[in-house]
Write a protein that holds these residues in place. Sequence first.
Motif, PDB file in Angstrom:
ATOM      1  N   PRO A 127      58.688  26.559  21.668  1.00  0.00           N
ATOM      2  CA  PRO A 127      58.177  27.659  22.516  1.00  0.00           C
ATOM      3  C   PRO A 127      56.767  27.442  23.044  1.00  0.00           C
ATOM      4  N   GLN A 128      55.901  26.786  22.273  1.00  0.00           N
ATOM      5  CA  GLN A 128      54.517  26.608  22.698  1.00  0.00           C
ATOM      6  C   GLN A 128      54.245  25.229  23.283  1.00  0.00           C
ATOM      7  N   ASP A 129      55.284  24.484  23.566  1.00  0.00           N
ATOM      8  CA  ASP A 129      55.100  23.163  24.161  1.00  0.00           C
ATOM      9  C   ASP A 129      54.473  23.314  25.549  1.00  0.00           C
ATOM     10  N   PRO A 130      53.398  22.576  25.860  1.00  0.00           N
ATOM     11  CA  PRO A 130      52.738  22.725  27.174  1.00  0.00           C
ATOM     12  C   PRO A 130      53.677  22.469  28.349  1.00  0.00           C
ATOM     13  N   ALA A 131      54.603  21.518  28.202  1.00  0.00           N
ATOM     14  CA  ALA A 131      55.538  21.238  29.295  1.00  0.00           C
ATOM     15  C   ALA A 131      56.472  22.423  29.533  1.00  0.00           C
TER      16      ALA A 131
ATOM     17  N   GLY B  51      49.530  21.449  38.837  1.00  0.00           N
ATOM     18  CA  GLY B  51      49.756  22.515  37.875  1.00  0.00           C
ATOM     19  C   GLY B  51      49.374  23.898  38.340  1.00  0.00           C
ATOM     20  N   LEU B  52      48.902  24.037  39.597  1.00  0.00           N
ATOM     21  CA  LEU B  52      48.455  25.332  40.105  1.00  0.00           C
ATOM     22  C   LEU B  52      49.228  25.703  41.375  1.00  0.00           C
ATOM     23  N   PRO B  53      49.457  27.006  41.611  1.00  0.00           N
ATOM     24  CA  PRO B  53      50.202  27.420  42.804  1.00  0.00           C
ATOM     25  C   PRO B  53      49.513  26.966  44.089  1.00  0.00           C
ATOM     26  N   ALA B  54      50.310  26.443  45.018  1.00  0.00           N
ATOM     27  CA  ALA B  54      49.822  26.061  46.352  1.00  0.00           C
ATOM     28  C   ALA B  54      50.587  26.913  47.352  1.00  0.00           C
ATOM     29  N   LYS B  55      50.118  28.134  47.571  1.00  0.00           N
ATOM     30  CA  LYS B  55      50.896  29.126  48.316  1.00  0.00           C
ATOM     31  C   LYS B  55      51.064  28.786  49.788  1.00  0.00           C
ATOM     32  N   GLN B  56      50.230  27.905  50.302  1.00  0.00           N
ATOM     33  CA  GLN B  56      50.398  27.511  51.700  1.00  0.00           C
ATOM     34  C   GLN B  56      51.705  26.738  51.909  1.00  0.00           C
ATOM     35  N   HIS B  57      52.304  26.245  50.818  1.00  0.00           N
ATOM     36  CA  HIS B  57      53.552  25.485  50.917  1.00  0.00           C
ATOM     37  C   HIS B  57      54.774  26.314  50.510  1.00  0.00           C
ATOM     38  N   TYR B  58      54.574  27.578  50.171  1.00  0.00           N
ATOM     39  CA  TYR B  58      55.709  28.426  49.800  1.00  0.00           C
ATOM     40  C   TYR B  58      56.602  28.645  51.029  1.00  0.00           C
ATOM     41  N   ARG B  59      57.895  28.742  50.776  1.00  0.00           N
ATOM     42  CA  ARG B  59      58.847  29.036  51.842  1.00  0.00           C
ATOM     43  C   ARG B  59      59.897  30.021  51.321  1.00  0.00           C
TER      44      ARG B  59
ATOM     45  N   GLN C 156      36.800  22.991  34.545  1.00  0.00           N
ATOM     46  CA  GLN C 156      37.185  21.655  34.112  1.00  0.00           C
ATOM     47  C   GLN C 156      38.137  21.718  32.924  1.00  0.00           C
ATOM     48  N   ARG C 157      37.878  22.642  31.998  1.00  0.00           N
ATOM     49  CA  ARG C 157      38.785  22.803  30.853  1.00  0.00           C
ATOM     50  C   ARG C 157      40.181  23.211  31.324  1.00  0.00           C
ATOM     51  N   LEU C 158      40.224  24.110  32.318  1.00  0.00           N
ATOM     52  CA  LEU C 158      41.507  24.529  32.868  1.00  0.00           C
ATOM     53  C   LEU C 158      42.223  23.350  33.520  1.00  0.00           C
ATOM     54  N   ALA C 159      41.476  22.546  34.285  1.00  0.00           N
ATOM     55  CA  ALA C 159      42.069  21.376  34.934  1.00  0.00           C
ATOM     56  C   ALA C 159      42.575  20.376  33.896  1.00  0.00           C
ATOM     57  N   ASP C 160      41.809  20.185  32.813  1.00  0.00           N
ATOM     58  CA  ASP C 160      42.226  19.265  31.747  1.00  0.00           C
ATOM     59  C   ASP C 160      43.502  19.773  31.073  1.00  0.00           C
ATOM     60  N   ARG C 161      43.596  21.107  30.890  1.00  0.00           N
ATOM     61  CA  ARG C 161      44.783  21.676  30.270  1.00  0.00           C
ATOM     62  C   ARG C 161      46.024  21.453  31.142  1.00  0.00           C
ATOM     63  N   GLU C 162      45.866  21.670  32.453  1.00  0.00           N
ATOM     64  CA  GLU C 162      46.988  21.449  33.359  1.00  0.00           C
ATOM     65  C   GLU C 162      47.373  19.974  33.398  1.00  0.00           C
ATOM     66  N   ALA C 163      46.369  19.089  33.375  1.00  0.00           N
ATOM     67  CA  ALA C 163      46.661  17.651  33.388  1.00  0.00           C
ATOM     68  C   ALA C 163      47.427  17.246  32.138  1.00  0.00           C
ATOM     69  N   ALA C 164      47.045  17.822  30.987  1.00  0.00           N
ATOM     70  CA  ALA C 164      47.742  17.507  29.738  1.00  0.00           C
ATOM     71  C   ALA C 164      49.193  17.997  29.791  1.00  0.00           C
ATOM     72  N   ALA C 165      49.420  19.188  30.385  1.00  0.00           N
ATOM     73  CA  ALA C 165      50.780  19.714  30.507  1.00  0.00           C
ATOM     74  C   ALA C 165      51.625  18.822  31.413  1.00  0.00           C
ATOM     75  N   LEU C 166      51.043  18.300  32.482  1.00  0.00           N
ATOM     76  CA  LEU C 166      51.778  17.426  33.400  1.00  0.00           C
ATOM     77  C   LEU C 166      52.101  16.087  32.735  1.00  0.00           C
ATOM     78  N   GLU C 167      51.154  15.574  31.948  1.00  0.00           N
ATOM     79  CA  GLU C 167      51.422  14.336  31.202  1.00  0.00           C
ATOM     80  C   GLU C 167      52.546  14.546  30.193  1.00  0.00           C
ATOM     81  N   ARG C 168      52.525  15.686  29.522  1.00  0.00           N
ATOM     82  CA  ARG C 168      53.575  16.000  28.566  1.00  0.00           C
ATOM     83  C   ARG C 168      54.925  16.138  29.278  1.00  0.00           C
TER      84      ARG C 168
END
Length: 627
Positions: free
Chosen positions: A522-526, A425-433, A376-388
């Motif tokens: 350099p450390q900006d989440p976005a 915010g996470l790789p979805a490799k089934q959609h890679y081309r 959940q912490r990882l998901a929250d971190r990714e959500a914050a990066a996407l919001e940023r």
Amino acid sequence: MTIPLIQSPELLESRLKEIPAEPGVYLMRDASDQILYVGKSKKLRSRVRSYFRCLGDLPPRIQRMVAQVCEIEFIVTDNESEALALEDNLIKTYQPPYNVLLKEDKKYPYLCITWSEPYPQIYITRHRRLDQNQDKYYGPYTDVGLLRYTLGLVKRIFPLRQRPKPLYKDRPCLNYNIGRCPGVCQGLISPEEYRKTVAQVAMIFQGQTDELIRELKEKMAQAAEQENYEAAARYRDQIRGLEQLGESQKVSLPNSTVSRDALALAMDDSRACIQLFQVRAGKLVGRLGFVAENRGDDPALILQRVLQEHYQYCDPVEIPSEILTQYELPDRDFLESWLSQKKGRKVSLIAPQRQSKAELIELVERNAQLELARSQRLADREAAALERLAEVLDLPSAPRRLEAYDISHIQGSDAVGSQVVFIDGLPAKQHYRRYKIRNPEVRPGHSDDFASHAEVARRRFSKMTPEDQPDLVLIDGGKGQLAAVMAVLAELGLDHLPVIALAKREEEIFRPGDPEPLRLPPQDPARLLLQRLRDEAHRFALAYHRQQRKLRQQASVLEEIPGLGKQRQKLLMEAFRSLARIQVATEEQLAQVPGIGPKLARQIYRYFHPDAETELPATVQPASSQT
């Protein structure tokens, strides 16, 4: 018009009577013929009938499913094992919406032993391949650090193949001289003897370390009795190493004299984290982790699905006589029968309520809760990066689907493009081309990244559907690459899509119509998220470029052999997987490849061995029996 069976009692009853009281698998379909659910049972008729007998007693989610069922299909099997294997294959193939679906979580690695090879390799991987039945996977393990430590220690205890490819052509490397490798690359050990060593390593990951120590002690005593003190010393060192490994596995566990597995989970609104502890005589020899989507499923059904998935691929020695589960499993009798048949002796599934067994389940559940919180912490971190990211790029909302594109080549040769996709915010490799660049202007000695990006964009977005429309597109490059892609999107009427370019040197972000690049700290989440996305596109493109370059180089050698056309070259490469294996293959091994035959095999062999009058000893097998 097809109507749900529950609305036509006569049709339902006639359909139920057609279903036999035998073991097998049943598939429930809706009005559009979509498979809603796949199940298995010892007695198909009674199981399927139970869904319609007392609808009000079923969970709300299952009630909704039953209300949609318009057709029931069944497949009879000879026994429970066949039914379970068939159910597993159908669930993975069709991904029914009302089945529990396990997610392949790349953070949980496996240990693989490639028994399909004459000299098996042992390595850590995050991808489990099911197309090679002989290879064996252990895991998935929750602690990659401990797994790497264990494998490193094992490679110091036992003389094992240390490299996937030889370092030298005519002699072994330093690992052979210091006793770390038995000289696999030079054939200094037979496949039979080497596989005996690998079988001992497999015992460690099967939880049979104590049995292995006893076996080595017996061999040490025999060697000492025969005054073979060098061998006795080697066994002594292996025993000490295994005892050191055993010390690292000791934990405080209730009733530590019994060997058993314990399975428990923790859930939130979107996911379930499942943990499986493997306890063998007081030692926690394995801590495995699984992730499942939570779509309102019964926790017991999730545990049952994990149990089926895990033990289906286990060897009999890996199955304990007692498996503890957090909840009573709906198909306990079926699963006990299947596990007992697989192991060759009685296996019990127990949902303990008190005393030491319940304490072990509580321990596993606490670990599952900790893993759920970490996820959940990882998901929250990714959500914050996407919001940023939405904030700095002035997007209407946080982007869910991100796509990145890169081009890879060497001065125009073997030019390829890549498309990678991140979802939430996470790789979805089934959609890679990946794309081979077709532009005739892009050739060895003449590269054109702008034209290559434009080609990939046209091929991708000309076929875009509403389901795969990206919320943000990232181009690896600067203003030129961005302008080339935007020109294509304008032609296609898609210039409203949010597109940016990220330049490597200063990590500057270029946007259409904005002459000044955007620079983030350099450390900006976005910025960190965009870098991960860009780096993944670069990695994927580079890997494909290297593959194409290697195939071209191999093909150029094979083209010199008379009578070996492109189709037969392809068959050879599919069989042996590398030019090096073709070079050391014997005439008989070459002739085994479909479409080659003895005459052409002799030509191929003599091309690589012009001075040889007799065949070399067999050193390689076609990949039909390899990974």
